[in-house]
Design an enzyme around this catalytic site. Structure first.
Site, mmCIF file in Angstrom:
data_model
loop_
_atom_site.group_PDB
_atom_site.id
_atom_site.type_symbol
_atom_site.label_atom_id
_atom_site.label_comp_id
_atom_site.label_asym_id
_atom_site.label_seq_id
_atom_site.Cartn_x
_atom_site.Cartn_y
_atom_site.Cartn_z
ATOM 1 N N CYS A 86 0.826 -1.222 0.000
ATOM 2 C CA CYS A 86 0.000 0.000 0.000
ATOM 3 C C CYS A 86 0.853 1.262 0.000
ATOM 4 O O CYS A 86 0.319 2.366 -0.126
ATOM 5 C CB CYS A 86 -0.937 -0.006 1.198
ATOM 6 S SG CYS A 86 -1.688 -1.623 1.473
ATOM 7 N N ILE A 212 -12.877 -1.183 -1.292
ATOM 8 C CA ILE A 212 -12.209 -1.606 -2.527
ATOM 9 C C ILE A 212 -12.369 -0.439 -3.508
ATOM 10 O O ILE A 212 -13.494 0.031 -3.716
ATOM 11 C CB ILE A 212 -12.898 -2.864 -3.091
ATOM 12 C CG1 ILE A 212 -12.764 -4.050 -2.120
ATOM 13 C CG2 ILE A 212 -12.378 -3.220 -4.480
ATOM 14 C CD1 ILE A 212 -11.393 -4.642 -2.046
ATOM 15 N N HIS A 335 -8.999 4.009 -1.158
ATOM 16 C CA HIS A 335 -7.654 3.430 -1.069
ATOM 17 C C HIS A 335 -7.390 2.516 -2.270
ATOM 18 O O HIS A 335 -7.340 1.305 -2.141
ATOM 19 C CB HIS A 335 -7.519 2.677 0.256
ATOM 20 C CG HIS A 335 -6.183 2.051 0.492
ATOM 21 N ND1 HIS A 335 -5.008 2.536 -0.049
ATOM 22 C CD2 HIS A 335 -5.815 0.962 1.232
ATOM 23 C CE1 HIS A 335 -3.999 1.765 0.339
ATOM 24 N NE2 HIS A 335 -4.460 0.804 1.104
#
Ligand SMILES: [Zn+2]
Ligand SMILES: [Zn+2]
Lengths: 390, 139, 390, 139
Positions: A86, A212, A335
């Site tokens: 990430c 998601i 994200h």
């Protein structure tokens, strides 16, 4: 070391776009960034590119960066794909800064992208189930939420932090996103309702987690001494820090501190010649709400163990002393894994230039902005400090 | 097959996982479990195999809600709903992330005594995978 | 720009090691590199790490670099994974050089690794089937060999190159590997037998291709002005170039030139202040034998179209004027995808320091050594020029 | 599922592939096929859809030997052995990599005339995938 400036930023809206392609999303981010360079930039003048992605689904396993360069109309640039879970594009940013600081490159881009909606939920779990040490964490049956949940449980045990403090971060960020047209989740979240959300991985609930997301972002950088050729409002990259840590949380001496954040922040503050006290606002990595609390402590915004009290004080609200995740953060802005790091830079640059998309969320009198981008459960962390040129 | 525990990966360290074999640094005596190529205390890379007792205490835990665990646990989650995971701090020092077995979620608390047992994990690629889980002492 | 030196290199043997793990392989490469730093180096002093891998099989999808850092005993370093298909660690090298050249980092490592033996042949084809543009090339039913085969076919058509010229490169490299204890394939290959090998993707045969390989490598770099603290034989990185190109060969104006190689070489020569004529020996990216011929032309070792004559002249043989792939190259030393770029650097550094593993293959009177590392079918290329310090 | 053409990817540009729809740059008239977001001649990013004739010549080719093609072609390769692929240079200018159909490998030569036909490619995930192949004119 050559000074480095940001001269343009762009991102797509974050959300679920199953009908759009990777190339299409990246192209939009590139166009937005190029259009943000006030005096114009020929895409062919970009010499180096650093593209962050986890490449969910593996549709394009190899040569991901050159493919994205084609979509951006920047064919020929020295381009590579950076992966750090990430934190992929936080490190893309760090390496773009180094390329220019070294003197070998005049103009570089850092970008990031993820397309997570292509896969059925089951396959997303295959890909995303584990961001830590595959062998040990995956065999233990935990998911990513479970890892952060175990860190949250320890924080509650060691420091008396309460579930309400964790959820306060989620509620603040969800409500911040209401004013952000680029955000994925723009529905108000009330604290009382959030506290009653169903279990995700105890003590975390569905309210405490990001979703998601599809999205892309790009940051255009150049030598600071060339910046005025491109814009009257460059933003300086005054600090950059990067660090790694044990991948599996069970190997770390403490589960309530991200040593990677501490080390990266120390480097960034030292390079900028400042301390945590000088940071006016920040975008931090709240993949799960507990992560924002850990960031407060590890970045030095408050003392170790005091994050609960700190958020309760309102210091990090939009109208607080040091707004954190005014964009909505990962929880509400979204994200899209590989895009998150450069997406944070976009937000900080826009704020420092007074170009927030809505007046409601434009911060006033901000000098130093910080981004913190975390890979996995802390295995890699990139921290950047930016400052507007007077 | 994306990110998963392949059969070679599953097999490579099966002894270490099933029999709780730690590595004891030949230079400084530090225990490494899970094993690792380099001692985190002194940098040494020679280790003696040392079996651990399998006794420990619960350091932290989470109840992962239905359909949250990696997809190879789908069959189990369909039957049981939640998956219980935690970090056990072994008597000898090392901590390790594990599945928790034979325990009521309400009963879980930091510091509770646990011991290792070998249990079925899941089926994948035609092979039944076994692994070490931890259960409360006295259960 | 701060000058950059290599102070130690290490690699595993290349081959098929189904019983070894990624961590185990990377650890061996790290230990070998650390042991190669004559006056010693504390692994904790490594500040940045750039790890190339395609991560075949996807066993560890995210945070690959921090996991490898643990295996190397270098926990905490600012580490990221670089992907550029088969040029992953060529770009890892390039970015490690930039980190030091920028002045922010004193000591960095560039590494690479691939574990290809974990997967059944069928899955390797799933992963490796396409290194170009997935959508178009994969739907056309071609594999990686087919792409290079089509380039070979055009070269034969445009310049009268013959199949024998292609196979000469393969035979040279296979026989070079006989003296390299680190090489995967160490069996003599006779030209006549090679010419009769079965079809792989016409006009290429099985003799003209590399295989499936496991392996890892590491290069340790530092500021040149600190190098003498670590070794009396540092090697300077005098040139670094990187470029991208259209991913799909059908989009390129020419299929017989890798524009990426030309651009990267131009940058590297310019930075080093030399021309192609100054290069004494090279390790080039011969994933398929035709690629070595293209490299001769694109690096400027011979004129466009003359590669067939050039290899036939013996110029690139071990005892020729400019030995190429004296190690055995990708075809015979092996091609563990992510390891190849830094593996090439290991070879060139050892040669420049007079430390070839066998006297038989130690080159004499070599000043400048070059590496060329290609991603996919030319979508990304990294070129480095190294020079021993007198 | 690693590197493969997913159903969303397969579906997203199916019109472009099956009907050979090029993009004609609104600024400079350059044809882009396969389509791309940015014109390689002038940098423009607005295009008009322009169908191509499907006529062209063989620019280069390869006979990919048995079991060499991506694994979704396994069924076909079991039946036919080799897979024939090439790059076709379309009459209108663009080149594209394609499957070759209905042609003897011995008959292949650079410059031969080809035309587009829609043919079955392979089964995957329960769906039969069709695509454009090119066959010799007159066959
Ligand atoms: Zn030790
Ligand atoms: Zn145009």
């Amino acid at each position: 070391m050559v000074d480095v400036a940001v001269i343009g930023v762009g991102q797509t809206r974050y959300g679920m776009f199953p009908e759009r392609t990777l190339k299409d999303l990246f192209h939009e981010a590139a166009i937005n960034a190029l259009n943000d360079v006030d005096k114009g930039l020929d895409p062919q003048d970009v010499e180096e590119a650093f593209i962050g992605t986890l490449s969910t689904g593996g549709a394009q396993l190899g040569n991901f960066a050159p493919l994205m360069m084609e979509a951006a109309g920047m064919i020929g640039a020295s381009a590579r794909h950076i992966e750090n879970a990430c934190a992929s594009s936080g490190f893309a940013m760090r390496d773009a800064v180094a390329a220019i600081a070294s003197g070998r490159t005049n103009i570089a881009v850092a970008g990031g992208i993820e397309k997570m909606s292509d896969l059925p939920r089951e396959k997303n779990r295959l890909w995303l189930g584990i961001s830590g040490d595959v062998e040990w964490e995956r065999l233990a049956g935990t998911n990513f939420a479970g890892i952060y949940a175990m860190m949250a449980r320890r924080h509650m045990h060691e420091f008396g932090t309460e579930k309400k403090h964790i959820t306060m971060a989620a509620v603040k960020n969800r409500n911040n996103a209401l004013a952000n047209p680029k955000a994925q989740f723009r529905a108000a979240l009330e604290f009382d309702r959030a506290m009653k959300a169903p279990n995700l991985a105890s003590p975390l609930t569905f309210s405490d987690a990001c979703g998601i997301t599809d999205g892309a972002s790009m940051v255009i950088l150049c030598r600071a001494d060339m910046a005025k050729n491109f814009t009257d409002q460059p933003v300086l990259v005054v600090g950059s820090g990067g660090a790694s840590d044990y991948v599996a949380i069970h190997d770390r001496p403490s589960m309530t501190t991200l040593e990677g954040t501490k080390r990266a922040a120390k480097q960034a503050y030292s390079m900028a010649g400042i301390t945590a006290d000088d940071i006016d606002f920040a975008e931090v990595h709240d993949c799960f709400a507990i992560a924002e609390l850990l960031a407060y402590e590890d970045l030095g915004f408050c003392e170790k163990g005091d994050a609960g009290k700190y958020i309760e004080s309102g210091a990090t609200a939009r109208d607080g002393k040091r707004p954190v995740n005014n964009s909505g953060g990962l929880i509400a802005k979204g994200h899209p894994i590989g895009s998150t790091g450069t997406g944070q830079i976009c937000e900080v640059v826009n704020q420092l230039r007074g170009r927030a998309d809505t007046a409601e969320r434009q911060l006033q009198n901000v000098g130093y902005g910080l981004t913190q981008n975390v890979g996995g459960s802390g295995a890699a962390v990139a921290v950047h400090v930016l400052k507007a040129v007077e | 097959m994306t990110s998963y525990v392949s059969l070679p990966m599953y097999g490579a360290n099966i002894d270490e996982r099933m029999r709780l074999i730690a590595g004891k640094c030949k230079s400084c005596g530090q225990l490494a479990y899970p094993q690792r190529p380099v001692c985190t205390k002194c940098g040494g890379d020679q280790f003696d195999d040392t079996p651990l007792s399998g006794n420990g205490t619960l350091y932290t835990y989470s109840v992962v809600a239905g359909n949250g665990a990696p997809s190879e646990f789908d069959d189990e989650q369909t039957m049981t709903g939640d998956v219980l995971c935690g970090v056990v701090e072994l008597k000898e020092g090392p901590r390790v992330m594990v599945r928790l077995a034979d325990v009521d979620p309400e009963q879980l608390h930091i510091g509770m005594k646990l011991r290792a047992v070998i249990r079925r994990l899941y089926d994948q690629e035609g092979f039944l995978r076994y692994g070490t889980k931890f259960e409360p002492v006295g259960s």
